[in-house]
Design a protein around this motif. Structure first.
Motif, PDB file in Angstrom:
ATOM      1  N   ASP A 195       0.797  -1.225   0.000  1.00 24.26           N
ATOM      2  CA  ASP A 195       0.000   0.000   0.000  1.00 24.26           C
ATOM      3  C   ASP A 195       0.834   1.282   0.000  1.00 24.26           C
ATOM      4  N   ASP A 196       2.142   1.181  -0.207  1.00 22.56           N
ATOM      5  CA  ASP A 196       2.991   2.368  -0.243  1.00 22.56           C
ATOM      6  C   ASP A 196       2.631   3.249  -1.440  1.00 22.56           C
ATOM      7  N   ILE A 197       2.724   4.544  -1.234  1.00 25.55           N
ATOM      8  CA  ILE A 197       2.575   5.491  -2.337  1.00 25.55           C
ATOM      9  C   ILE A 197       3.987   5.805  -2.816  1.00 25.55           C
ATOM     10  N   LEU A 198       4.248   5.498  -4.084  1.00 25.79           N
ATOM     11  CA  LEU A 198       5.584   5.644  -4.654  1.00 25.79           C
ATOM     12  C   LEU A 198       5.593   6.710  -5.731  1.00 25.79           C
ATOM     13  N   THR A 199       6.730   7.370  -5.856  1.00 24.19           N
ATOM     14  CA  THR A 199       6.934   8.377  -6.887  1.00 24.19           C
ATOM     15  C   THR A 199       8.154   7.967  -7.698  1.00 24.19           C
ATOM     16  N   ILE A 200       8.046   8.056  -9.027  1.00 26.56           N
ATOM     17  CA  ILE A 200       9.186   7.802  -9.894  1.00 26.56           C
ATOM     18  C   ILE A 200       9.561   9.122 -10.549  1.00 26.56           C
ATOM     19  N   GLU A 201      10.793   9.558 -10.316  1.00 24.18           N
ATOM     20  CA  GLU A 201      11.304  10.783 -10.917  1.00 24.18           C
ATOM     21  C   GLU A 201      12.281  10.390 -12.022  1.00 24.18           C
ATOM     22  N   THR A 202      12.090  10.959 -13.205  1.00 24.88           N
ATOM     23  CA  THR A 202      12.943  10.667 -14.344  1.00 24.88           C
ATOM     24  C   THR A 202      13.470  11.967 -14.917  1.00 24.88           C
ATOM     25  N   ARG A 203      14.763  12.012 -15.192  1.00 22.68           N
ATOM     26  CA  ARG A 203      15.336  13.185 -15.846  1.00 22.68           C
ATOM     27  C   ARG A 203      16.246  12.722 -16.984  1.00 22.68           C
ATOM     28  N   THR A 204      16.220  13.457 -18.054  1.00 23.00           N
ATOM     29  CA  THR A 204      17.061  13.165 -19.208  1.00 23.00           C
ATOM     30  C   THR A 204      18.453  13.708 -18.942  1.00 23.00           C
ATOM     31  N   GLU A 205      19.465  12.869 -19.136  1.00 19.96           N
ATOM     32  CA  GLU A 205      20.842  13.308 -18.957  1.00 19.96           C
ATOM     33  C   GLU A 205      21.496  13.685 -20.285  1.00 19.96           C
ATOM     34  N   ASP A 206      21.176  12.943 -21.360  1.00 18.91           N
ATOM     35  CA  ASP A 206      21.808  13.209 -22.648  1.00 18.91           C
ATOM     36  C   ASP A 206      20.999  12.558 -23.762  1.00 18.91           C
ATOM     37  N   ILE A 207      21.110  13.134 -24.948  1.00 18.01           N
ATOM     38  CA  ILE A 207      20.538  12.546 -26.159  1.00 18.01           C
ATOM     39  C   ILE A 207      21.659  12.528 -27.181  1.00 18.01           C
ATOM     40  N   SER A 208      21.895  11.362 -27.764  1.00 14.15           N
ATOM     41  CA  SER A 208      22.997  11.207 -28.711  1.00 14.15           C
ATOM     42  C   SER A 208      22.559  10.292 -29.848  1.00 14.15           C
ATOM     43  N   GLY A 209      22.437  10.843 -31.038  1.00 12.42           N
ATOM     44  CA  GLY A 209      22.027  10.034 -32.188  1.00 12.42           C
ATOM     45  C   GLY A 209      20.663   9.412 -31.953  1.00 12.42           C
ATOM     46  N   ALA A 210      20.607   8.086 -31.911  1.00 13.66           N
ATOM     47  CA  ALA A 210      19.354   7.369 -31.703  1.00 13.66           C
ATOM     48  C   ALA A 210      19.100   7.080 -30.229  1.00 13.66           C
ATOM     49  N   ARG A 211      20.043   7.444 -29.358  1.00 17.82           N
ATOM     50  CA  ARG A 211      19.941   7.049 -27.951  1.00 17.82           C
ATOM     51  C   ARG A 211      19.579   8.203 -27.027  1.00 17.82           C
ATOM     52  N   ILE A 212      18.873   7.849 -25.957  1.00 20.44           N
ATOM     53  CA  ILE A 212      18.551   8.793 -24.885  1.00 20.44           C
ATOM     54  C   ILE A 212      19.004   8.143 -23.577  1.00 20.44           C
ATOM     55  N   PHE A 213      19.638   8.934 -22.729  1.00 17.77           N
ATOM     56  CA  PHE A 213      20.146   8.461 -21.444  1.00 17.77           C
ATOM     57  C   PHE A 213      19.370   9.179 -20.350  1.00 17.77           C
ATOM     58  N   MET A 214      18.801   8.393 -19.414  1.00 14.40           N
ATOM     59  CA  MET A 214      17.970   8.963 -18.355  1.00 14.40           C
ATOM     60  C   MET A 214      18.400   8.433 -16.990  1.00 14.40           C
ATOM     61  N   ALA A 215      18.143   9.229 -15.968  1.00 15.41           N
ATOM     62  CA  ALA A 215      18.361   8.823 -14.586  1.00 15.41           C
ATOM     63  C   ALA A 215      16.998   8.770 -13.912  1.00 15.41           C
ATOM     64  N   GLN A 216      16.780   7.732 -13.103  1.00 13.56           N
ATOM     65  CA  GLN A 216      15.494   7.579 -12.416  1.00 13.56           C
ATOM     66  C   GLN A 216      15.704   7.301 -10.934  1.00 13.56           C
ATOM     67  N   GLN A 217      14.758   7.785 -10.140  1.00 11.22           N
ATOM     68  CA  GLN A 217      14.700   7.458  -8.719  1.00 11.22           C
ATOM     69  C   GLN A 217      13.279   7.045  -8.383  1.00 11.22           C
ATOM     70  N   LEU A 218      13.140   5.964  -7.656  1.00  8.79           N
ATOM     71  CA  LEU A 218      11.848   5.532  -7.135  1.00  8.79           C
ATOM     72  C   LEU A 218      11.869   5.862  -5.646  1.00  8.79           C
ATOM     73  N   LYS A 219      10.890   6.660  -5.209  1.00  7.10           N
ATOM     74  CA  LYS A 219      10.882   7.149  -3.828  1.00  7.10           C
ATOM     75  C   LYS A 219       9.590   6.814  -3.111  1.00  7.10           C
ATOM     76  N   ARG A 220       9.718   6.643  -1.809  1.00  4.42           N
ATOM     77  CA  ARG A 220       8.572   6.572  -0.906  1.00  4.42           C
ATOM     78  C   ARG A 220       8.761   7.756   0.027  1.00  4.42           C
ATOM     79  N   GLY A 221       7.952   8.789  -0.179  1.00  4.08           N
ATOM     80  CA  GLY A 221       8.178  10.039   0.551  1.00  4.08           C
ATOM     81  C   GLY A 221       9.526  10.599   0.118  1.00  4.08           C
ATOM     82  N   GLY A 222      10.406  10.904   1.073  1.00  2.00           N
ATOM     83  CA  GLY A 222      11.741  11.395   0.754  1.00  2.00           C
ATOM     84  C   GLY A 222      12.795  10.310   0.664  1.00  2.00           C
TER      85      GLY A 222
END
Length: 70
Positions: free
Chosen positions: A11-38
């Motif tokens: 029953d946890d409420i989770l948040t997924i934060e995603t940010r783009t780090e780079d785009i190169s040619g056909a590729r995209i690089f992203m960083a993600q964090q899955l959080k419960r509160g802080g």
């Protein structure tokens, strides 16, 4: 690449934060964090590619770059 730091419960409420780090040619690089509160439960680095109908990589559409990059 994924780093599990903790676990979630049913029953946890989770948040997924995603940010783009780079785009190169056909590729995209992203960083993600899955959080419960802080609390960070999972950190991941994701590499994805754009694939055309032929099954071959195709360049990241220029009109998408402004949407994905801050």
């Amino acid at each position: 690449e994924i780093d599990f730091r903790g676990s979630a419960r049913m029953d946890d409420i989770l948040t997924i934060e995603t940010r783009t780090e780079d785009i190169s040619g056909a590729r995209i690089f992203m960083a993600q964090q899955l959080k419960r509160g802080g609390e960070v439960l999972v950190e991941a680095r994701v590499e994805a590619a754009i694939i055309g109908e032929s099954g071959r990589p195709r360049r990241f559409p220029k009109e998408w770059i402004a949407t994905f990059m801050p």
